[in-house]
Design a protein around this motif. Structure first.
Motif, mmCIF file in Angstrom:
data_model
loop_
_atom_site.group_PDB
_atom_site.id
_atom_site.type_symbol
_atom_site.label_atom_id
_atom_site.label_comp_id
_atom_site.label_asym_id
_atom_site.label_seq_id
_atom_site.Cartn_x
_atom_site.Cartn_y
_atom_site.Cartn_z
ATOM 1 N N THR A 47 50.495 48.574 39.115
ATOM 2 C CA THR A 47 50.101 47.201 38.814
ATOM 3 C C THR A 47 51.298 46.379 38.374
ATOM 4 N N TRP A 101 53.101 43.331 40.300
ATOM 5 C CA TRP A 101 53.227 42.059 39.581
ATOM 6 C C TRP A 101 54.659 41.540 39.719
ATOM 7 N N LEU A 148 50.090 37.230 42.257
ATOM 8 C CA LEU A 148 50.415 37.302 40.835
ATOM 9 C C LEU A 148 49.177 37.019 39.992
ATOM 10 N N LEU A 192 46.522 39.793 40.085
ATOM 11 C CA LEU A 192 46.896 40.977 39.303
ATOM 12 C C LEU A 192 46.807 40.743 37.797
ATOM 13 N N SER A 193 46.437 39.521 37.403
ATOM 14 C CA SER A 193 46.398 39.134 35.996
ATOM 15 C C SER A 193 44.979 38.708 35.614
ATOM 16 N N HIS A 238 44.791 45.299 35.769
ATOM 17 C CA HIS A 238 45.132 43.885 35.629
ATOM 18 C C HIS A 238 46.032 43.704 34.405
#
Length: 122
Positions: free
Chosen positions: A8, A12, A24, A27-28, A96
């Protein structure tokens, strides 16, 4: 250590360095926190603004992982070609990034997170 936490954080970095803001953000978390010694901001809008304003690439080096915390030593290359180093501490939950905090160096990041050389990945 879990491979997914490392993956992850590496994905990122890839998205950040490529300017792939959609990846981006995916993934957050919605309430991702991003900060440094000067303060912190929260939310995907803050992350997007920070990423768009970034004038450097962060190349991952050594990676330390323990219980959802990932510390990455980084080689920073600015658009002018200047090279420096720093480290960032990530909190990863369910694949995440929930938070990322930039430190001036690896020792500071490790001290802040409680990670040690025993947490260094191979």
């Amino acid at each position: 250590m879990t491979t997914s936490e490392m993956a992850t954080v590496l994905a990122w970095h890839d998205a950040l360095n490529a300017g792939d803001f959609d990846t981006l953000l995916s993934l957050s978390t919605d309430d991702v926190e991003i900060g440094d010694a000067h303060g912190a901001r929260q939310g995907q809008a803050a992350l997007l603004n920070w990423a768009r304003d970034l004038d450097a690439k962060a190349e991952p080096g050594r990676i330390y992982v323990n219980d959802g915390v990932v510390v990455v030593e980084q080689r920073i290359v600015s658009v002018t070609g200047e090279v420096g180093t720093s480290a960032s501490a990530f909190r990863v939950v369910h694949d995440h990034v929930t938070g990322v905090f930039r430190h001036d160096d690896l020792d500071a990041a490790l001290a802040a997170t409680g990670l040690t050389e025993a947490d260094l990945t191979g």
